[in-house]
Design a protein around this motif. Structure first.
Motif, PDB file in Angstrom:
ATOM      1  N   SER A   1       0.891  -1.386  -0.076  1.00  0.00           N
ATOM      2  CA  SER A   1       0.106   0.094   0.025  1.00  0.00           C
ATOM      3  C   SER A   1       0.940   1.205  -0.027  1.00  0.00           C
ATOM      4  CB  SER A   1      -0.713  -0.144   1.314  1.00  0.00           C
ATOM      5  OG  SER A   1      -0.246   0.139   2.348  1.00  0.00           O
ATOM      6  N   GLU A   2       2.004   1.333   0.890  1.00  0.00           N
ATOM      7  CA  GLU A   2       2.636   2.605   1.097  1.00  0.00           C
ATOM      8  C   GLU A   2       3.292   2.619  -0.596  1.00  0.00           C
ATOM      9  OE1 GLU A   2       5.452   1.967   4.320  1.00  0.00           O
ATOM     10  OE2 GLU A   2       3.937   2.339   5.667  1.00  0.00           O
ATOM     11  N   ARG A   3       3.739   1.601  -1.115  1.00  0.00           N
ATOM     12  CA  ARG A   3       4.460   1.536  -2.426  1.00  0.00           C
ATOM     13  C   ARG A   3       3.717   1.995  -3.379  1.00  0.00           C
ATOM     14  NH1 ARG A   3       6.606   2.345  -6.718  1.00  0.00           N
ATOM     15  NH2 ARG A   3       7.772   0.813  -7.691  1.00  0.00           N
ATOM     16  N   HIS A   4       2.237   2.040  -3.420  1.00  0.00           N
ATOM     17  CA  HIS A   4       1.502   2.615  -4.337  1.00  0.00           C
ATOM     18  C   HIS A   4       0.770   3.821  -3.908  1.00  0.00           C
ATOM     19  CE1 HIS A   4       1.526  -1.557  -5.746  1.00  0.00           C
ATOM     20  NE2 HIS A   4       0.931  -1.076  -6.800  1.00  0.00           N
ATOM     21  N   GLY A   5       1.261   4.441  -2.412  1.00  0.00           N
ATOM     22  CA  GLY A   5       0.620   5.629  -2.309  1.00  0.00           C
ATOM     23  C   GLY A   5      -0.859   5.505  -1.679  1.00  0.00           C
ATOM     24  N   ALA A   6      -1.039   4.207  -1.542  1.00  0.00           N
ATOM     25  CA  ALA A   6      -2.568   4.255  -0.872  1.00  0.00           C
ATOM     26  C   ALA A   6      -2.755   3.982   0.420  1.00  0.00           C
ATOM     27  CB  ALA A   6      -3.201   2.715  -1.653  1.00  0.00           C
ATOM     28  N   ARG A   7      -4.119   4.091   0.862  1.00  0.00           N
ATOM     29  CA  ARG A   7      -4.448   3.961   2.487  1.00  0.00           C
ATOM     30  C   ARG A   7      -4.754   2.594   2.682  1.00  0.00           C
ATOM     31  NH1 ARG A   7      -7.368   8.722   1.375  1.00  0.00           N
ATOM     32  NH2 ARG A   7      -9.136   7.749   1.698  1.00  0.00           N
ATOM     33  N   LEU A   8      -4.038   2.230   3.667  1.00  0.00           N
ATOM     34  CA  LEU A   8      -4.411   0.784   4.185  1.00  0.00           C
ATOM     35  C   LEU A   8      -5.519   1.079   5.044  1.00  0.00           C
ATOM     36  CD1 LEU A   8      -4.192  -2.004   4.001  1.00  0.00           C
ATOM     37  CD2 LEU A   8      -2.243  -1.958   5.645  1.00  0.00           C
ATOM     38  N   GLU A   9      -6.981   0.671   4.839  1.00  0.00           N
ATOM     39  CA  GLU A   9      -8.045   0.821   5.883  1.00  0.00           C
ATOM     40  C   GLU A   9      -8.544  -0.381   6.505  1.00  0.00           C
ATOM     41  OE1 GLU A   9     -10.878   2.791   3.522  1.00  0.00           O
ATOM     42  OE2 GLU A   9      -9.554   4.868   3.389  1.00  0.00           O
ATOM     43  N   PHE A  10      -8.377  -0.247   8.032  1.00  0.00           N
ATOM     44  CA  PHE A  10      -9.082  -1.483   8.491  1.00  0.00           C
ATOM     45  C   PHE A  10     -10.504  -1.049   9.224  1.00  0.00           C
ATOM     46  CE2 PHE A  10      -4.663  -2.076   8.748  1.00  0.00           C
ATOM     47  CZ  PHE A  10      -4.613  -3.464   8.561  1.00  0.00           C
ATOM     48  N   SER A  11     -11.476  -1.808   9.119  1.00  0.00           N
ATOM     49  CA  SER A  11     -12.880  -1.416   9.877  1.00  0.00           C
ATOM     50  C   SER A  11     -13.451  -2.795  10.336  1.00  0.00           C
ATOM     51  CB  SER A  11     -13.731  -0.817   8.794  1.00  0.00           C
ATOM     52  OG  SER A  11     -13.804  -1.481   7.509  1.00  0.00           O
ATOM     53  N   ALA A  12     -14.409  -2.605  11.133  1.00  0.00           N
ATOM     54  CA  ALA A  12     -15.143  -3.755  11.972  1.00  0.00           C
ATOM     55  C   ALA A  12     -16.167  -4.178  11.043  1.00  0.00           C
ATOM     56  CB  ALA A  12     -15.330  -3.339  13.208  1.00  0.00           C
ATOM     57  N   GLN A  13     -16.653  -5.561  10.589  1.00  0.00           N
ATOM     58  CA  GLN A  13     -17.604  -5.741   9.988  1.00  0.00           C
ATOM     59  C   GLN A  13     -18.966  -5.837  10.781  1.00  0.00           C
ATOM     60  OE1 GLN A  13     -17.402  -5.452   6.595  1.00  0.00           O
ATOM     61  NE2 GLN A  13     -17.764  -7.569   6.037  1.00  0.00           N
ATOM     62  N   LYS A  14     -20.019  -5.689  10.454  1.00  0.00           N
ATOM     63  CA  LYS A  14     -21.299  -6.064  11.299  1.00  0.00           C
ATOM     64  C   LYS A  14     -21.912  -7.215  10.985  1.00  0.00           C
ATOM     65  CE  LYS A  14     -22.015  -1.232  12.526  1.00  0.00           C
ATOM     66  NZ  LYS A  14     -23.049  -0.127  12.488  1.00  0.00           N
ATOM     67  N   PRO A  15     -22.430  -8.320  11.975  1.00  0.00           N
ATOM     68  CA  PRO A  15     -22.219  -7.963  13.406  1.00  0.00           C
ATOM     69  C   PRO A  15     -20.829  -8.288  13.768  1.00  0.00           C
ATOM     70  CG  PRO A  15     -23.270 -10.281  12.725  1.00  0.00           C
ATOM     71  CD  PRO A  15     -23.077  -9.442  11.495  1.00  0.00           C
ATOM     72  N   THR A  16     -19.994  -9.084  13.167  1.00  0.00           N
ATOM     73  CA  THR A  16     -18.565  -9.577  13.516  1.00  0.00           C
ATOM     74  C   THR A  16     -17.873  -9.556  11.988  1.00  0.00           C
ATOM     75  OG1 THR A  16     -18.678 -12.055  13.569  1.00  0.00           O
ATOM     76  CG2 THR A  16     -19.455 -10.746  15.418  1.00  0.00           C
ATOM     77  N   GLY A  17     -16.768  -9.619  12.373  1.00  0.00           N
ATOM     78  CA  GLY A  17     -15.342  -9.634  11.106  1.00  0.00           C
ATOM     79  C   GLY A  17     -14.883  -8.242  10.810  1.00  0.00           C
ATOM     80  N   LEU A  18     -13.662  -8.751  10.196  1.00  0.00           N
ATOM     81  CA  LEU A  18     -12.866  -7.679   9.698  1.00  0.00           C
ATOM     82  C   LEU A  18     -12.840  -7.386   8.130  1.00  0.00           C
ATOM     83  CD1 LEU A  18     -10.266  -5.865  10.475  1.00  0.00           C
ATOM     84  CD2 LEU A  18      -8.977  -7.993  10.203  1.00  0.00           C
ATOM     85  N   ARG A  19     -12.562  -5.878   7.862  1.00  0.00           N
ATOM     86  CA  ARG A  19     -12.543  -5.531   6.420  1.00  0.00           C
ATOM     87  C   ARG A  19     -11.289  -4.844   6.496  1.00  0.00           C
ATOM     88  NH1 ARG A  19     -16.840  -4.225   2.924  1.00  0.00           N
ATOM     89  NH2 ARG A  19     -16.396  -2.607   1.368  1.00  0.00           N
ATOM     90  N   VAL A  20     -10.296  -5.361   5.429  1.00  0.00           N
ATOM     91  CA  VAL A  20      -8.993  -4.588   5.231  1.00  0.00           C
ATOM     92  C   VAL A  20      -9.058  -4.177   3.618  1.00  0.00           C
ATOM     93  CG1 VAL A  20      -6.679  -4.905   5.255  1.00  0.00           C
ATOM     94  CG2 VAL A  20      -8.108  -6.121   6.772  1.00  0.00           C
ATOM     95  N   ILE A  21      -9.037  -2.880   3.477  1.00  0.00           N
ATOM     96  CA  ILE A  21      -9.037  -2.183   2.299  1.00  0.00           C
ATOM     97  C   ILE A  21      -8.008  -1.488   1.672  1.00  0.00           C
ATOM     98  CG2 ILE A  21     -10.401  -0.440   0.621  1.00  0.00           C
ATOM     99  CD1 ILE A  21     -12.133  -3.061   1.385  1.00  0.00           C
ATOM    100  N   LEU A  22      -7.324  -1.534   0.540  1.00  0.00           N
ATOM    101  CA  LEU A  22      -6.534  -0.611  -0.022  1.00  0.00           C
ATOM    102  C   LEU A  22      -7.112   0.462  -0.848  1.00  0.00           C
ATOM    103  CD1 LEU A  22      -4.855  -3.582   0.217  1.00  0.00           C
ATOM    104  CD2 LEU A  22      -3.159  -2.554  -1.054  1.00  0.00           C
ATOM    105  N   ASN A  23      -7.242   1.483  -0.331  1.00  0.00           N
ATOM    106  CA  ASN A  23      -7.956   2.840  -0.751  1.00  0.00           C
ATOM    107  C   ASN A  23      -6.915   3.541  -1.871  1.00  0.00           C
ATOM    108  OD1 ASN A  23      -9.517   4.861  -1.725  1.00  0.00           O
ATOM    109  ND2 ASN A  23     -10.188   5.343   0.550  1.00  0.00           N
ATOM    110  N   PHE A  24      -7.138   3.570  -3.152  1.00  0.00           N
ATOM    111  CA  PHE A  24      -6.245   4.074  -4.027  1.00  0.00           C
ATOM    112  C   PHE A  24      -6.682   5.467  -4.456  1.00  0.00           C
ATOM    113  CE2 PHE A  24      -5.174  -0.194  -4.588  1.00  0.00           C
ATOM    114  CZ  PHE A  24      -3.769  -0.116  -4.884  1.00  0.00           C
ATOM    115  N   ALA A  25      -7.723   6.201  -3.676  1.00  0.00           N
ATOM    116  CA  ALA A  25      -8.437   7.252  -4.038  1.00  0.00           C
ATOM    117  C   ALA A  25      -7.427   8.390  -3.704  1.00  0.00           C
ATOM    118  CB  ALA A  25      -9.773   7.449  -3.491  1.00  0.00           C
ATOM    119  N   LYS A  26      -7.398   9.405  -4.471  1.00  0.00           N
ATOM    120  CA  LYS A  26      -6.458  10.478  -4.075  1.00  0.00           C
ATOM    121  C   LYS A  26      -6.765  11.339  -2.782  1.00  0.00           C
ATOM    122  CE  LYS A  26      -5.062  11.650  -8.856  1.00  0.00           C
ATOM    123  NZ  LYS A  26      -4.929  12.760  -9.890  1.00  0.00           N
TER     124      LYS A  26
END
Length: 427
Positions: free
Chosen positions: A401-426
């Motif tokens: 993610s850092e190599r691409h200048g993207a944001r590595l975003e973590f968020s909780a899923q509902k009701p349970t779980g994990l969501r990991v996203i590479l956000n390439f938006a400027k």
């Protein structure tokens, strides 16, 4: 960018530039001070003129005899304070005050401004003396016009100088800021290339270049050391594996070979992370359409996920395109899928939304307070220590993610779980 867009961007720059605001503020303070000085000078000049005229009128009255010196001419009026017949009414009000400046609506004896004074003649008789101030008033107006014009030119010039000086300083600050942005993005070769040493901004630029040079050297040493250690240990591990394979079949031999394989995988991952972090520039980047990209991932990893009894789904919502190194992006997504296989629930979802791509699961999830910890190399949370893993999977994803200048975003899923996203938006 359109002309209007550039104008709006310039306005934002003016608003955010503290140096330029300070320069313009100092120029404005100088301008206000200049205006006050001119006003005070004109006011004091008018007072001085009136005092001088009053002194002259007092001297004229003291040297005359009212009975023989009475006159009503264009150059002087001398009368008894009780004899104001034929004079405009403001003269009477001025006499009642003991004197003052009379400003008439119409000319009287070719002048509309008179200075009036009640004094005494040589025989100590009250006398009213008045002289026209037309010429003096005109001179005062001319002087005021000259002073205000000069002040206006000086004020405009000071504002222009302040704007130019502030802009020059701001460009130097922007160069420093741009260098810091490049360093933050991973380009450790970025420098301000500023060699003059004339003021504090030059000193800051020089110190930044020196710090960046030292940082580049230390990071290069660290990366080289970790990669060298991993590389040097691969040969002994290969030899160890070869010797283990020569042992008789049995549970001990299988467990030993499995541990050797796991160690080799750890060192391979360390070397991949080091190579990713060491790369710079945009070489190898291409346009990657996210919808077909996640579909290919689903075709590749779907059987693997099904073999462990879990489901692999796709969540696509207005997917876009990103500039990325496809091989690195596949590595990152593979690590996220592997992480979900080990720690997630029964369903793994590949996500592609806009300029974002990632993986979600319905497992127990991660405490949001631990999001910053799980991307650190070799870090494993307590809940993950009972499962296989090295703690390098998400570290590799972070490096990509850092190599691409993207944001590595973590968020909780509902009701349970994990969501990991590479956000390439400027940003």
């Amino acid at each position: 960018m359109s002309l209007v867009g550039r104008f709006v961007e310039n306005l934002r720059w003016l608003k955010r530039s503290s140096i330029l605001r300070l320069s313009l503020l100092l120029s404005a303070v100088f301008a206000v001070g200049m205006a006050i000085s001119v006003f005070v000078a004109l006011t004091l000049g008018q007072d001085a003129l009136e005092r001088r005229v009053d002194a002259t009128l007092t001297a004229l009255a003291g040297a005359a005899v009212l009975e023989t010196a009475q006159a009503t001419t264009a150059s002087m009026i001398m009368r008894s304070p009780d004899d104001l017949d034929g004079l405009p009414r403001p003269f009477g009000r001025a006499v009642e005050r003991g004197g003052g400046t009379v400003d008439l609506e119409h000319d009287f004896l070719r002048s509309d401004i008179w200075r009036v004074l009640v004094s005494r003649d040589s025989q100590n008789t009250p006398v009213m003396v008045a002289v026209p101030l037309e010429v003096s008033s005109q001179a005062q107006e001319v002087l005021g016009g000259i002073l205000w014009t000069t002040a206006g030119l000086v004020i405009v010039l000071s504002l222009i100088i302040g704007l130019v000086t502030g802009s020059m300083a701001q460009r130097r600050v922007q160069r420093i800021s741009a260098t810091l942005d490049q360093l933050a993005a991973g380009d450790l070769t970025a420098r301000t290339e500023h060699h003059r040493r004339k003021d504090d901004l030059d000193d800051i630029a020089h110190q930044l270049d020196h710090t960046a040079t030292e940082l580049e050297r230390l990071v290069a040493q660290t990366r080289h050391l970790s990669a060298s250690i991993a590389h040097d240990l691969r040969t002994p591990l290969a030899r160890l594996r070869a010797k283990l394979e020569m042992l008789p079949d049995g549970a001990a031999r299988g467990a030993a070979l499995e541990e050797a394989s796991r160690l080799s995988a750890i060192f391979d991952t360390i070397m991949r992370v080091a190579r990713i972090e060491a790369q710079q520039g945009r070489d190898g980047f291409e346009t990657v359409a996210l919808e077909p990209f996640v579909e290919e991932l689903a075709d590749t990893f779907g059987p693997v996920v099904e073999d462990v009894g879990k489901d692999l789904k796709i969540d696509v919502s207005t997917p876009g395109q990103v500039q990325a190194d496809r091989q690195m992006l596949v590595q990152a997504m593979a690590n996220l899928i592997q992480n979900a296989l080990v720690h997630g629930g029964s369903t793994i979802t590949l996500v592609a939304q806009g300029q974002s791509v990632g993986v979600a699961d319905d497992g127990p999830g991660v405490d949001p307070a631990q999001f910053d910890e799980i991307v650190k190399p070799m870090v494993r949370l307590d809940a993950a220590r009972t499962t296989e893993g090295s703690g390098l999977g998400l570290a590799l994803v972070r490096a990509v993610s850092e190599r691409h200048g993207a944001r590595l975003e973590f968020s909780a899923q509902k009701p349970t779980g994990l969501r990991v996203i590479l956000n390439f938006a400027k940003l």
